[in-house]
Scaffold this active site. Structure first.
Site, PDB file in Angstrom:
ATOM      1  N   ARG A   1      20.275  17.321   9.605  1.00 32.74           N
ATOM      2  CA  ARG A   1      19.335  16.141  10.793  1.00 32.74           C
ATOM      3  C   ARG A   1      20.176  15.205  10.502  1.00 32.74           C
ATOM      4  NH1 ARG A   1      13.679  15.559   7.514  1.00 32.74           N
ATOM      5  NH2 ARG A   1      14.931  14.813   5.659  1.00 32.74           N
TER       6      ARG A   1
ATOM      7  N   ASN B   1      15.808   8.766  -3.936  1.00 33.82           N
ATOM      8  CA  ASN B   1      15.090   9.157  -3.514  1.00 33.82           C
ATOM      9  C   ASN B   1      14.040   9.502  -4.531  1.00 33.82           C
ATOM     10  OD1 ASN B   1      15.100  10.781  -0.947  1.00 33.82           O
ATOM     11  ND2 ASN B   1      17.511  10.831  -2.194  1.00 33.82           N
TER      12      ASN B   1
ATOM     13  N   ASN C   1      -4.461   1.983   3.720  1.00 34.38           N
ATOM     14  CA  ASN C   1      -3.188   1.484   2.161  1.00 34.38           C
ATOM     15  C   ASN C   1      -3.406   1.164   1.305  1.00 34.38           C
ATOM     16  OD1 ASN C   1      -2.353   4.400   3.031  1.00 34.38           O
ATOM     17  ND2 ASN C   1       0.135   3.389   3.271  1.00 34.38           N
TER      18      ASN C   1
ATOM     19  N   LEU D   1      10.144  11.105  -6.416  1.00 32.24           N
ATOM     20  CA  LEU D   1       9.541  11.626  -6.548  1.00 32.24           C
ATOM     21  C   LEU D   1       8.483  11.831  -5.862  1.00 32.24           C
ATOM     22  CD1 LEU D   1      10.689  13.868  -9.641  1.00 32.24           C
ATOM     23  CD2 LEU D   1      10.761  14.237  -7.736  1.00 32.24           C
TER      24      LEU D   1
ATOM     25  N   GLY E   1       0.968  -1.430   0.353  1.00 33.76           N
ATOM     26  CA  GLY E   1       0.437  -0.062  -0.021  1.00 33.76           C
ATOM     27  C   GLY E   1       0.941   1.223  -0.272  1.00 33.76           C
TER      28      GLY E   1
ATOM     29  N   LYS F   1      11.207   3.671   6.645  1.00 30.53           N
ATOM     30  CA  LYS F   1      12.309   5.051   5.502  1.00 30.53           C
ATOM     31  C   LYS F   1      12.634   6.164   6.019  1.00 30.53           C
ATOM     32  CE  LYS F   1       8.428   6.717   2.741  1.00 30.53           C
ATOM     33  NZ  LYS F   1       8.567   6.616   0.972  1.00 30.53           N
TER      34      LYS F   1
ATOM     35  N   ILE G   1      13.536  -3.959  -1.725  1.00 32.71           N
ATOM     36  CA  ILE G   1      13.446  -2.233  -2.393  1.00 32.71           C
ATOM     37  C   ILE G   1      15.015  -1.665  -1.809  1.00 32.71           C
ATOM     38  CG2 ILE G   1      12.862  -1.039  -2.413  1.00 32.71           C
ATOM     39  CD1 ILE G   1      11.572  -2.526  -4.609  1.00 32.71           C
TER      40      ILE G   1
ATOM     41  N   LYS H   1      20.971   5.125   0.219  1.00 29.37           N
ATOM     42  CA  LYS H   1      21.241   5.754   2.072  1.00 29.37           C
ATOM     43  C   LYS H   1      22.409   4.268   2.095  1.00 29.37           C
ATOM     44  CE  LYS H   1      17.542   8.966   2.182  1.00 29.37           C
ATOM     45  NZ  LYS H   1      17.586   9.221   1.383  1.00 29.37           N
TER      46      LYS H   1
ATOM     47  N   VAL I   1      10.174  14.893  -0.285  1.00 30.34           N
ATOM     48  CA  VAL I   1      10.772  17.022   0.006  1.00 30.34           C
ATOM     49  C   VAL I   1      10.350  18.042  -0.477  1.00 30.34           C
ATOM     50  CG1 VAL I   1      12.910  17.262  -2.160  1.00 30.34           C
ATOM     51  CG2 VAL I   1      12.642  18.737   0.345  1.00 30.34           C
TER      52      VAL I   1
END
Length: 621
Positions: free
Chosen positions: A551, A458, A330, A460, A302, A379, A417, A421, A466
């Site tokens: 961060r 990342n 989801n 989109l 989901g 994640k 997956i 990172k 972001v």
């Protein structure tokens, strides 16, 4: 929006009005021809000619209307009359000339020759005039109002003097309700410089956009080159984004081919338009080859990646698709979507956790999936920094339990997956994903199931990414927060990421880590500023950009490959394979047991223990 039957009724009524006007115009034209022939004296017209006119004019009107109908003159009368329409009218009159010549010879009709010439000329002029008069009157009224209906109209620039641009100009010219007027065109083709398209002049190339915006007081720019490359679109839209204008784009070339280019189809510029990278291409036939007719299971089905996996797998006709997720909302959403879009799909939605081995055993024993795509994971980097034991419990041991069950019950392929990172991680989430990669590589060496990992940057538009954050901040008037002015990230779209995952499943032999060549990394600060400009604001003037500092666990840049992994190419030039790193599987298995015990006890030493297992993990601070 008007109901379809109302619009159809309006078209029919308009066609009938035109038909009546045509009949009157044809009859009047040929009567006027007779009148003109005898010097505007009605009494001077011989009786034989008047009798002939009265005998044949109704038949002739009927023939004309039939030819007009057959040549399509009663379709799209009001909206898009143009050179095309004029060509159809001329074609109709060529047919009518041939019919008239044959009828005069066969029926021995005797009328003055000038009667035919004048009659045809006047009739043709009326036919054209009727069809163009409505558009001219609308345009004239539109011009008198200064292009305004409700408030000030926008001055519009269209980029692209092609067919898409032509269709948009026509729509703006005949629809005052759009509150806009096209005042200039931009096109890079030097042969089109000063060219006039539908009454609008090409005033320059992309380099002239800022000057043209100022000169013509442009408020909106429409990018109407649907067939352009991503790089061209990126370069031109970046120029547009500096003007402060609202920007819209024609979605795609297929709409131009289908004749569906219209103002209602325009969309806002997305950040993807500005990335400038061509979409990742995958071999769909290879993907279908190993999915069609199979039982396929997607964990985390989901989520952002998981749900797109389900969509693309559904298009490859699996025998059964199993959607497994712990979050019922989801899972329900993707279930309802697939029922609507793929009504023939055999789909089973199951709720449960990858951390529950009994639940996993029951599912795999009952359904016997042949392919498993493992997308279930925590994640979010900052959240996992605050709850590191949960990251290990869910990501590492959820993966281990799912992979172990897959091997136990004869799953053919297991695709993990992963993320960029995981490379030289500085945060617990990245370290947990590196441990996941090590788990599947270890299990792959035990034989049976083919285990692989797919590593990408990342995505989109994914949950927590972001882009949605920036959009929300801009909508609220700012500020837009960026952690560091130099921070960069790799980006791809969700469909691209998923197509890579599916392609990797086809290539899988066991133990590989697949890596995408994602082009150049994107500076997050540049991205934020582009998004502000695309929204019609000026960064640090209308909406401030604020730097908040990195961060916990966050790196300035991400990597896709560790130094020792090396690269191998695949048939898809944008997909590469990182070679498996040699490791002591027995020692790793013992470390996993110690790690599991520690995280179940919520050990405060979990980061130190993870660093002992993953030598490339260097916690920040």
């Amino acid at each position: 929006m008007q109901p379809v039957h109302n619009r159809d009724n309006q078209r029919l009524l308009r066609a009938l009005v035109i038909l009546v006007l045509d009949a009157l115009a044809i009859g009047g034209s040929f009567f006027a021809a007779l009148w003109v022939r005898f010097e505007f004296h009605f009494a001077s017209i011989p009786k034989i000619y008047m009798t002939g006119f009265q005998r044949y004019i109704l038949i002739w009107i009927g023939i004309c209307l039939l030819v007009f109908w057959l040549t399509g003159l009663y379709s799209s009368i009001w909206t898009y009359v143009s050179i095309d329409s004029l060509a159809r009218i001329m074609g109709a009159y060529v047919i009518l000339l041939a019919v008239a010549f044959g009828a005069v010879q066969l029926m021995n009709i005797r009328m003055p020759r000038s009667f035919y010439f004048i009659g045809f000329f006047l009739s043709f002029a009326c036919t054209v005039g009727i069809r163009f008069s409505y558009r001219l009157l609308r345009s004239f009224g539109w011009a008198l109002r200064g292009g305004r209906v409700n408030g000030e109209a926008q001055n519009i620039m269209i980029i692209g003097a092609g067919e898409a641009g032509r269709q948009l100009i026509r729509e703006f010219s005949i629809n005052p309700g759009l509150n806009g007027r096209v005042v200039c065109l931009i096109d890079d083709n030097p042969n089109k410089r000063s060219h006039i398209l539908e009454g609008i002049r090409v005033v320059g190339s992309r380099n002239d956009i800022p000057a043209a915006v100022e000169k013509y007081k442009i408020q909106k720019i429409i990018y109407a080159i649907p067939a352009s490359s991503n790089q061209t679109r990126k370069e031109i839209l970046e120029i547009c984004s500096t003007t402060g204008c609202e920007i819209q784009v024609v979605p795609g070339i297929y709409q131009l081919v289908k004749g569906e280019v219209s103002v209602s189809k325009l969309r806002k510029v997305s950040l993807l338009d500005l990335l400038g990278r061509e979409p990742i291409q995958t071999n769909l036939s290879e993907i279908r080859q190993y999915i069609t007719g199979k039982v396929v299971m997607v964990t985390g089905g989901g989520g952002s990646i998981g749900s797109e996996l389900c969509r693309q797998i559904a298009n490859s006709s699996p025998r059964l698709l199993i959607i497994f997720d712990i979050y019922e909302n989801n899972a329900y959403d993707i279930q309802m979507e697939l029922r609507r879009t793929c009504p023939d799909l055999n789909v089973e939605v199951l709720i449960g956790s990858v951390r529950d081995p009994r639940r996993l055993d029951d599912i795999l024993r009952q359904y016997r999936p042949e392919l498993v795509f493992h997308a279930a994971a925590h994640k979010h980097v900052p959240l996992m920094e605050d709850s590191p034991n949960e990251a290990i419990k869910n990501n590492v041991f959820g993966t281990y339990k799912m992979a172990h069950a897959a091997r136990e019950f004869g799953v053919k392929k297991f695709v993990l997956i992963s993320t960029d990172k995981a490379v030289n991680p500085t945060n617990i989430m990245g370290a947990s994903k590196r441990l996941c990669e090590m788990v599947v590589q270890m299990l792959s060496r035990r034989g049976g199931t083919e285990f692989v990992a797919v590593r990408f940057g990342n995505v989109l538009g994914s949950n927590g990414s972001v882009i949605p954050l920036f959009e929300k901040q801009i909508a609220e008037g700012g500020p837009v927060t960026v952690t560091h002015p130099e921070i960069t990230r790799f980006f791809m779209t969700i469909p691209e990421a998923v197509s890579l995952v599916l392609q990797a499943g086809y290539y899988a032999k066991g133990g590989e880590i697949f890596v995408l060549d994602m082009g150049q990394p994107v500076k997050i600060d540049d991205m934020a500023r582009k998004m502000i400009r695309l929204s019609g604001y000026e960064p640090d003037v209308d909406i401030p950009v604020v730097y908040t500092g990195l961060r916990p666990g966050e790196k300035l840049y991400e990597e896709l490959l560790m130094d020792e992994e090396g690269l191998q190419s695949t048939a898809n030039k944008l997909i590469h394979i990182g070679k498996p790193i040699e490791m002591d599987d027995q020692a790793f298995a013992r470390q996993l047991k110690e790690l599991e015990k520690a995280c179940e006890e919520n050990s405060p030493e979990i980061r130190r223990l993870v660093a002992e297992v993953v030598p490339t993990y260097h916690p920040a601070g």
